[in-house]
Design an enzyme around this catalytic site. Structure first.
Site, PDB file in Angstrom:
ATOM      1  CE  LYS A 157     114.503 111.288  51.028  1.00  0.00           C
ATOM      2  NZ  LYS A 157     113.929 111.641  49.710  1.00  0.00           N
ATOM      3  CG  ASP A 186     114.962 108.538  47.291  1.00  0.00           C
ATOM      4  OD1 ASP A 186     115.543 108.734  46.202  1.00  0.00           O
ATOM      5  OD2 ASP A 186     113.908 109.116  47.617  1.00  0.00           O
ATOM      6  CD  GLU A 214     112.538 106.560  45.590  1.00  0.00           C
ATOM      7  OE1 GLU A 214     112.252 105.624  46.379  1.00  0.00           O
ATOM      8  OE2 GLU A 214     112.033 107.684  45.681  1.00  0.00           O
ATOM      9  CG  ASP A 240     110.670 110.049  43.428  1.00  0.00           C
ATOM     10  OD1 ASP A 240     109.708 110.637  42.933  1.00  0.00           O
ATOM     11  OD2 ASP A 240     111.006 110.231  44.614  1.00  0.00           O
ATOM     12  CE  LYS A 265     107.800 112.765  45.486  1.00  0.00           C
ATOM     13  NZ  LYS A 265     108.370 111.444  45.520  1.00  0.00           N
TER      14      LYS A 265
END
Ligand SMILES: [Mg+2]
Length: 342
Positions: A157, A186, A214, A240, A265
């Protein structure tokens, strides 16, 4: 007719997760239990994440409270699109159909689909699973134990501390790790356009494969920015937060098309059959990812991932390596045992 029951759950994270909407301390959701007239039981899960555009926990609860305790399977087709987590949860009553996939790939599909059924142990191999690194400097050591467990794709992250500081850590990280390690970054929508460009340039220069960056910018601005930078960088961009539900995915795909990788997801995206059909129809480059659901939601989501792999979609490492975020032993429980705990 099927019999329906549900039970709410509340599951604290080991440490609260930092999200764009503040700290997230507990995962809440609902487990669903369906029993047919032969006594066959199947479990489903409703695990909303409202800041991703799903219904709230209260709305999902209200829907389940109103849903008849005895129902015909067709009734789940009536669940509206503004309850995507409920659509996913109730879809557990019917296994994914291979009709759409067969229409698209009559020769190649049939055998793979059958061979991989049932999907016992699918996704258990660390090699197929992306592992989440500790944020910040923790990543510099954190990759080792995960690597030893067999993971080869990692997520880190970013957008957590100042850009310069983070880029320096990134530089150290990519020079330390084995050259075959694949890294995903991300940003959870937390970068500015300038910072995102700086990151992409750094990714392009990295000595290891940076699979993608991302969601560098928030959903509101990322699409315009993507057209501005088109062709300037080699590193792929994954979306995302922009594509949390199937409706969002369909809209964004119209603009971005094959230029993007899509992080999906399943647990919050809506009806998994429609999602699978859409992914197959457009041969989407998709990464299936966890919505931090329990093993029930995880298993239903992995069924979808497995079906898409069987139908020939790219086998990107799955984003489900998150069980260590919870302090409990739920990951080791069967679905029936988990239900009995609640
Ligand atoms: Mg993400």
């Amino acid at each position: 007719m099927l019999r329906f029951d549900f039970r709410p759950y509340c599951r604290p994270f080991c440490q609260p997760l930092q999200t764009a909407h503040g700290l997230w301390a507990k995962r809440t959701g609902l487990l669903l239990r369906f029993e047919d007239e032969q006594g066959q039981v199947r479990f489903g899960e409703v695990a909303p994440i409202p800041w991703f555009g799903t219904e709230t926990q209260a709305q999902a609860r209200a829907f389940c409270d109103r849903f008849p305790r005895h129902f015909a399977p067709e009734q789940i087709d009536q669940i509206p699109d503004n309850l995507p987590a409920c659509q996913f949860g109730f879809s557990a009553v019917s296994p994914l159909s291979r009709e759409a996939a067969l229409r698209l790939h009559p020769q190649s599909l049939s055998q793979a689909w059958e061979r991989d059924w049932p999907l016992e142990n699918f996704g258990d191999a660390p090699r197929d699973m992306c592992a989440l690194l500790p944020t910040g400097a923790g990543a510099l050591q954190g990759w080792r134990s995960l690597w030893q467990r067999g993971h080869r794709t990692f997520k880190w992250k970013i957008g957590v501390v100042a850009v310069a500081e983070e880029l320096a850590l990134f530089q150290k990280l990519v020079e330390t790790v084995p050259p075959e390690l694949r890294l995903r970054l991300d940003a959870n929508g937390g970068l500015t356009p300038d910072a995102a460009a700086t990151w992409l340039a750094a990714c392009d220069r990295a000595p290891i494969t940076i699979e993608f960056l991302e969601q560098p910018l928030p959903p509101a601005t990322i699409l315009d920015w993507l057209s501005q930078i088109a062709g300037r960088f080699q590193t792929a961009i994954a979306l995302d937060e922009s594509v949390a539900t199937l409706q969002q995915l369909q809209r964004v795909y119209q603009q971005v098309g094959d230029r993007g990788v899509y992080v999906v997801k399943p647990a919050i995206a809506g009806d998994p059959q429609q999602l699978l059909d859409f992914c197959l129809r457009h041969r989407l480059d998709v990464v299936f990812s966890s919505a931090l659901a329990t093993p029930v939601g995880r298993n239903r989501a992995l069924e979808l991932a497995q079906r898409s792999w069987a139908a020939g979609l790219p086998q990107r490492a799955l984003g489900f390596g998150v069980s260590h975020w919870f302090a409990d032993d739920w990951a080791s429980l069967s679905e029936a045992a988990l239900w009995a705990r609640l």
